[in-house]
Design an enzyme around this catalytic site. Structure first.
Site, PDB file in Angstrom:
ATOM      1  CG  ASN A 263      -1.981   0.986   1.257  1.00 60.44           C
ATOM      2  OD1 ASN A 263      -1.919   1.957   0.525  1.00 60.44           O
ATOM      3  ND2 ASN A 263      -2.985   0.772   2.083  1.00 60.44           N
TER       4      ASN A 263
ATOM      5  CD  GLU B 209      -5.273  -1.262   4.882  1.00 57.66           C
ATOM      6  OE1 GLU B 209      -4.129  -0.907   4.612  1.00 57.66           O
ATOM      7  OE2 GLU B 209      -6.090  -0.543   5.498  1.00 57.66           O
TER       8      GLU B 209
ATOM      9  CB  CYS C 172      -5.030   5.126   5.984  1.00 60.18           C
ATOM     10  SG  CYS C 172      -6.710   5.002   6.647  1.00 60.18           S
TER      11      CYS C 172
ATOM     12  CG  ASN D  89      -9.600   4.486   1.365  1.00 58.73           C
ATOM     13  OD1 ASN D  89     -10.482   4.710   0.549  1.00 58.73           O
ATOM     14  ND2 ASN D  89      -8.320   4.492   1.041  1.00 58.73           N
TER      15      ASN D  89
HETATM   16  N1  CDT Z   1      -7.221   2.211   5.508  1.00 57.25           N
HETATM   17  C1  CDT Z   1      -7.048   2.238   6.859  1.00 57.25           C
HETATM   18  O1  CDT Z   1      -5.936   2.104   7.339  1.00 57.25           O
HETATM   19  N2  CDT Z   1      -8.163   2.410   7.590  1.00 57.25           N
HETATM   20  C2  CDT Z   1      -8.147   2.348   9.023  1.00 57.25           C
HETATM   21  C3  CDT Z   1      -9.384   1.674   9.478  1.00 57.25           C
HETATM   22  C4  CDT Z   1      -9.436   1.490  10.913  1.00 57.25           C
HETATM   23  S1  CDT Z   1      -8.423   0.215  11.489  1.00 57.25           S
HETATM   24  C5  CDT Z   1      -8.762   0.189  13.164  1.00 57.25           C
HETATM   25  C6  CDT Z   1      -8.021   3.716   9.688  1.00 57.25           C
HETATM   26  O2  CDT Z   1      -7.211   3.850  10.606  1.00 57.25           O
HETATM   27  O3  CDT Z   1      -8.757   4.636   9.336  1.00 57.25           O
END
Ligand code: CDT
Length: 315
Positions: A106, A142, A168, A193
């Site tokens: 990623n 992921e 993220c 996201n």
């Molecule tokens: N894409 C990504 O890393 N999303 C995570 C989802 C929550 S994981 C607890 C984020 O931290 O927004």
């Protein structure tokens, strides 16, 4: 002389799986042009910008390769590079990377105003799970689709501004901002996201936006950096993700935030030197930090027993 950077976050509304990459890139170019018309010099796009957030779905081997980019720029993405170069605008872009030795990451890149890739980052903190959990509203795979990043936390020169990248979930970990600030980062850029539903993530719906912004604001303030975060937001194939793309100042204050959950550009004039008074006073790292006392942070991964502390009450 003031060191100003016209900084844009380009929030991208939901991308359904039926949308082709050229269609997505056309949306990104429209956002880029809107940002440029407002004077932007650097445009931050989201994590996995080119596709739907496919880690919500379990795919068998061979059924998910279309989500990955084998080179950058490739034919689908080149129009974005060319338009940005024409306009003299740089950008940060997150995408799924497949390397020549078949490794999947990623990834994000930093592209300068001349269209050159000047920095690359591979996501370190991969949330979710690798096993198939059928029957849930969506999964968060992921750990199935990506390897943990192997490039460390790099800081790159963007026309005189020192820029660190993350992706993220990284934004929730203080070690990320600190690793970048210790290398002189002045700005941290990131895409995200954040789905409403993540298996095993216990958080009230109202807290999702709060903890997102809290992470950006704390990271900015405690490290005297600007933070610019762009989300892929709204509904994708019926699954909802939060908006809240924002630019935060080294004071921790939000300078601007997207109002909706669709395609939206927010442009801010960032006085990069605003971080300096913080770096020279309360967060003068060289004067005040105690790395001799922080060993546990690098040595211990999970929570464990207290370390012994030797003391005499009256000494
Ligand atoms: N894409 C990504 O890393 N999303 C995570 C989802 C929550 S994981 C607890 C984020 O931290 O927004």
């Amino acid at each position: 002389m003031a060191k100003n950077l016209m900084l844009a976050v380009a929030q991208v509304g939901g991308i359904d799986s039926s949308e082709s990459k050229p269609e997505v890139v056309a949306r990104l170019i429209a956002l880029l042009e809107e940002a440029a018309s407002q004077g932007a010099e650097l445009v931050v796009f989201p994590e996995l910008t080119l596709t739907t957030f496919f880690p919500r779905t379990w795919f068998e081997e061979g059924d998910f390769e279309g989500y990955f980019e084998k080179s950058m720029p490739n034919d689908d993405v080149r129009p974005l590079f060319e338009r940005a170069k024409d306009l003299g605008v740089g950008f940060y872009l997150g995408y799924a990377e497949l390397t020549s030795d078949q490794k999947r990451y990623n990834t994000s890149i930093l592209v300068n105003k001349h269209g050159d890739i000047v920095g690359k980052y591979r996501k370190m903190h991969l949330p979710g799970h690798a096993d198939n959990r059928e029957g849930l509203p969506n999964q968060h795979l992921e750990k199935k689709y990506f390897l943990e990043g192997d490039l460390g936390f790099g800081v790159f020169d963007f026309h005189g501004v020192q820029v660190g990248m993350c992706l993220c979930n990284d934004r929730r970990w203080p070690e990320v901002y600190r690793s970048l600030s210790l290398q002189g980062a002045e700005l941290v850029v990131l895409g995200y996201n954040t789905p409403d539903f993540v298996p095993g993530w216990q958080e009230e719906p109202h807290a999702k936006m709060f903890t997102h912004l809290l992470s950006l604001q704390a990271g900015a303030y405690q490290n005297s950096v600007f933070v610019a975060a762009a989300g892929k937001s709204g509904f994708e194939d019926g699954h909802h993700m939060i908006g809240g793309s924002a630019v935060v100042a080294p004071s921790g204050e939000i300078l601007a935030k997207a109002a909706g959950e669709g395609d939206e550009v927010v442009v801010v004039k960032a006085d990069i030197d605003m971080g300096r008074p913080y770096k020279e006073s309360v967060f003068d790292f060289a004067a005040h930090r105690r790395p001799d006392a922080y060993g546990i942070i690098a040595e211990r991964k999970g929570r464990g027993a207290p370390l012994p502390v030797a003391f005499n009450v009256n000494d």
